[in-house]
Design a protein around this motif. Structure first.
Motif, PDB file in Angstrom:
ATOM      1  N   ARG A  94       0.847  -1.204   0.000  1.00  0.00           N
ATOM      2  CA  ARG A  94       0.000   0.000   0.000  1.00  0.00           C
ATOM      3  C   ARG A  94       0.880   1.251   0.000  1.00  0.00           C
ATOM      4  N   THR A  95       1.979   1.200   0.755  1.00  0.00           N
ATOM      5  CA  THR A  95       2.904   2.330   0.794  1.00  0.00           C
ATOM      6  C   THR A  95       3.546   2.554  -0.568  1.00  0.00           C
ATOM      7  N   ALA A  96       3.863   1.457  -1.253  1.00  0.00           N
ATOM      8  CA  ALA A  96       4.500   1.561  -2.569  1.00  0.00           C
ATOM      9  C   ALA A  96       3.570   2.136  -3.624  1.00  0.00           C
ATOM     10  N   GLY A  97       2.265   1.939  -3.460  1.00  0.00           N
ATOM     11  CA  GLY A  97       1.312   2.486  -4.416  1.00  0.00           C
ATOM     12  C   GLY A  97       1.027   1.530  -5.565  1.00  0.00           C
ATOM     13  N   SER A  98       0.452   2.070  -6.638  1.00  0.00           N
ATOM     14  CA  SER A  98       0.060   1.258  -7.790  1.00  0.00           C
ATOM     15  C   SER A  98       1.264   0.510  -8.364  1.00  0.00           C
ATOM     16  N   LEU A  99       1.078  -0.777  -8.662  1.00  0.00           N
ATOM     17  CA  LEU A  99       2.184  -1.613  -9.114  1.00  0.00           C
ATOM     18  C   LEU A  99       2.048  -2.080 -10.559  1.00  0.00           C
ATOM     19  N   ALA A 100       0.885  -1.967 -11.127  1.00  0.00           N
ATOM     20  CA  ALA A 100       0.654  -2.493 -12.474  1.00  0.00           C
ATOM     21  C   ALA A 100       1.630  -1.876 -13.469  1.00  0.00           C
ATOM     22  N   GLY A 101       2.386  -2.719 -14.153  1.00  0.00           N
ATOM     23  CA  GLY A 101       3.320  -2.260 -15.161  1.00  0.00           C
ATOM     24  C   GLY A 101       4.582  -1.620 -14.635  1.00  0.00           C
ATOM     25  N   ARG A 102       4.809  -1.670 -13.335  1.00  0.00           N
ATOM     26  CA  ARG A 102       5.981  -1.018 -12.755  1.00  0.00           C
ATOM     27  C   ARG A 102       7.063  -2.048 -12.448  1.00  0.00           C
ATOM     28  N   ARG A 103       8.316  -1.611 -12.522  1.00  0.00           N
ATOM     29  CA  ARG A 103       9.461  -2.478 -12.247  1.00  0.00           C
ATOM     30  C   ARG A 103       9.843  -2.322 -10.780  1.00  0.00           C
ATOM     31  N   VAL A 104       9.856  -3.448 -10.073  1.00  0.00           N
ATOM     32  CA  VAL A 104      10.049  -3.446  -8.621  1.00  0.00           C
ATOM     33  C   VAL A 104      11.238  -4.327  -8.275  1.00  0.00           C
ATOM     34  N   LEU A 105      12.092  -3.825  -7.381  1.00  0.00           N
ATOM     35  CA  LEU A 105      13.212  -4.599  -6.847  1.00  0.00           C
ATOM     36  C   LEU A 105      12.942  -4.881  -5.377  1.00  0.00           C
ATOM     37  N   LEU A 106      13.025  -6.159  -4.994  1.00  0.00           N
ATOM     38  CA  LEU A 106      12.799  -6.576  -3.615  1.00  0.00           C
ATOM     39  C   LEU A 106      14.054  -7.257  -3.092  1.00  0.00           C
ATOM     40  N   THR A 107      14.654  -6.716  -2.041  1.00  0.00           N
ATOM     41  CA  THR A 107      15.845  -7.334  -1.445  1.00  0.00           C
ATOM     42  C   THR A 107      15.450  -8.187  -0.247  1.00  0.00           C
ATOM     43  N   GLY A 108      16.334  -9.102   0.155  1.00  0.00           N
ATOM     44  CA  GLY A 108      16.033  -9.977   1.290  1.00  0.00           C
ATOM     45  C   GLY A 108      14.737 -10.720   1.097  1.00  0.00           C
ATOM     46  N   ALA A 109      14.565 -11.304  -0.090  1.00  0.00           N
ATOM     47  CA  ALA A 109      13.241 -11.747  -0.525  1.00  0.00           C
ATOM     48  C   ALA A 109      12.837 -13.144  -0.094  1.00  0.00           C
ATOM     49  N   SER A 110      13.730 -13.916   0.515  1.00  0.00           N
ATOM     50  CA  SER A 110      13.421 -15.326   0.718  1.00  0.00           C
ATOM     51  C   SER A 110      12.742 -15.646   2.046  1.00  0.00           C
ATOM     52  N   GLY A 111      12.462 -14.647   2.862  1.00  0.00           N
ATOM     53  CA  GLY A 111      11.746 -14.870   4.114  1.00  0.00           C
ATOM     54  C   GLY A 111      10.242 -14.826   3.910  1.00  0.00           C
ATOM     55  N   GLY A 112       9.505 -14.842   5.017  1.00  0.00           N
ATOM     56  CA  GLY A 112       8.049 -14.830   4.934  1.00  0.00           C
ATOM     57  C   GLY A 112       7.500 -13.604   4.245  1.00  0.00           C
ATOM     58  N   VAL A 113       8.010 -12.420   4.593  1.00  0.00           N
ATOM     59  CA  VAL A 113       7.534 -11.185   3.973  1.00  0.00           C
ATOM     60  C   VAL A 113       7.796 -11.215   2.465  1.00  0.00           C
ATOM     61  N   GLY A 114       9.006 -11.643   2.081  1.00  0.00           N
ATOM     62  CA  GLY A 114       9.371 -11.639   0.678  1.00  0.00           C
ATOM     63  C   GLY A 114       8.477 -12.504  -0.175  1.00  0.00           C
ATOM     64  N   HIS A 115       8.092 -13.673   0.322  1.00  0.00           N
ATOM     65  CA  HIS A 115       7.210 -14.545  -0.457  1.00  0.00           C
ATOM     66  C   HIS A 115       5.833 -13.923  -0.618  1.00  0.00           C
ATOM     67  N   TYR A 116       5.308 -13.323   0.448  1.00  0.00           N
ATOM     68  CA  TYR A 116       4.003 -12.675   0.338  1.00  0.00           C
ATOM     69  C   TYR A 116       4.062 -11.467  -0.598  1.00  0.00           C
ATOM     70  N   VAL A 117       5.085 -10.643  -0.448  1.00  0.00           N
ATOM     71  CA  VAL A 117       5.223  -9.479  -1.322  1.00  0.00           C
ATOM     72  C   VAL A 117       5.319  -9.907  -2.782  1.00  0.00           C
ATOM     73  N   THR A 118       6.117 -10.932  -3.045  1.00  0.00           N
ATOM     74  CA  THR A 118       6.295 -11.387  -4.421  1.00  0.00           C
ATOM     75  C   THR A 118       4.977 -11.839  -5.031  1.00  0.00           C
TER      76      THR A 118
END
Length: 306
Positions: A126-150
């Motif tokens: 929600r903080t990041a805002g609209s995501l459709a068509g946007r390029r996103v980089l997620l670090t530290g992605a292999s934990g619980g948060v990262g899987h949900y965010v992905t």
């Protein structure tokens, strides 16, 4: 009743203790805990526990005493909850604004894996805002948060690059639709949004891979190393970049828990659970979680989970 309490010992950070059953406040329900899920951040608090600290923020279980003020679910309701503390126990008193009812289709294990990581993911996006068509980089992605965010970000139309330490830790993220790299420097920018959770050298490296006008949301420091930014290096990088600090906390949590439950029930969110064990194995699990030997979430059963 039995409760896990901090020991201050690195090799065995918690131990069982016999304690009185909690007495709920008027706006709290008493939950018989069936399963709980520790978070890596909680393991850091156990290194030097403050007096009176009772760990445990992610639970699922059964309401055995409804709130005296009439709020929340009734006796016999299966729930997922996010108490402020005290969830690693046979019983927990949880504010009703931090509970959500569970349908029969969602078991206690998946439910317990939802609260902190799931709420963080929802509020972060929600903080990041609209995501459709946007390029996103997620670090530290292999934990619980990262899987949900992905899963949520890809489902919302983002082109997401996930950074994990090893190929094995990135396998499920690739299945969810992420491009996986194993070093921030290897990510192919530019990115509209960076979701940064590692700190250290990772943040400034990610910052230089952003588009002009992009936003970096800083939500963790898993490396436990402070960030150093070079003003002059940044001058040579993208212009007008915004850095936002993010922390998930802020009750009430019930509506977000209910949203997570709906997403799981609809098949749009799948908790990644790397370990399920009896809560007698909590101490060993905490060590493995801190040392990143568990992918996704770990869930411990008190004996009544299903």
């Amino acid at each position: 009743m039995q409760r896990l309490i901090p020991t201050g010992e690195a090799a065995r950070p918690v131990a069982f203790a016999e304690v009185p059953q909690p007495v709920p406040e008027p706006d709290e329900a008493l939950i018989k805990v069936e399963a709980f899920a520790p978070n890596r951040g909680e393991t850091f608090l156990l290194e030097h526990p403050r007096p009176g600290h009772l760990p445990g923020k992610d639970i699922s279980g059964l309401v055995v005493q409804a709130a005296a003020d009439g709020s929340g679910p009734g006796v016999g309701t299966r729930v997922v909850g996010h108490p402020a503390q005290g969830g690693w126990a046979e019983y927990a008193a949880v504010p009703t604004h931090s509970l959500a009812a569970l349908p029969d289709s969602i078991d206690s294990v998946r439910a317990a894996a939802l609260p902190l990581a799931g709420i963080t993911a929802l509020r972060l996006l929600r903080t990041a805002g609209s995501l459709a068509g946007r390029r996103v980089l997620l670090t530290g992605a292999s934990g619980g948060v990262g899987h949900y965010v992905t899963e949520l970000a890809v489902g919302a139309g983002a082109e997401l690059t996930a950074v994990t330490a090893t190929p094995v830790r990135g396998e499920r993220l690739a299945e969810l639709g992420a491009q996986v790299v194993h070093d921030v420097a290897a990510a192919q920018g530019p990115f509209d949004i960076v979701l940064e959770s590692t700190g250290g050298s990772g943040l400034p490296t990610a910052l230089l891979k952003m588009r002009p006008g992009g936003t970096l949301v800083w939500f963790g420091q898993a490396s436990r190393t402070p960030v150093t930014l070079d003003f002059f290096q940044l001058l040579g990088g993208p212009e007008r970049v915004t850095i936002r600090h993010f922390h998930y906390a802020g009750a009430p949590y019930g509506s977000d828990l209910a949203a997570l439950v709906r997403l799981v029930e609809q098949g749009r969110l799948h908790p990644e659970i790397g370990r399920i064990a009896n809560w007698a194995e909590t101490a060993d699990t905490l060590v493995d979680l801190q040392e990143r030997r568990i992918r996704g979430k770990a869930v411990l059963l008190t004996g009544e989970g299903r």
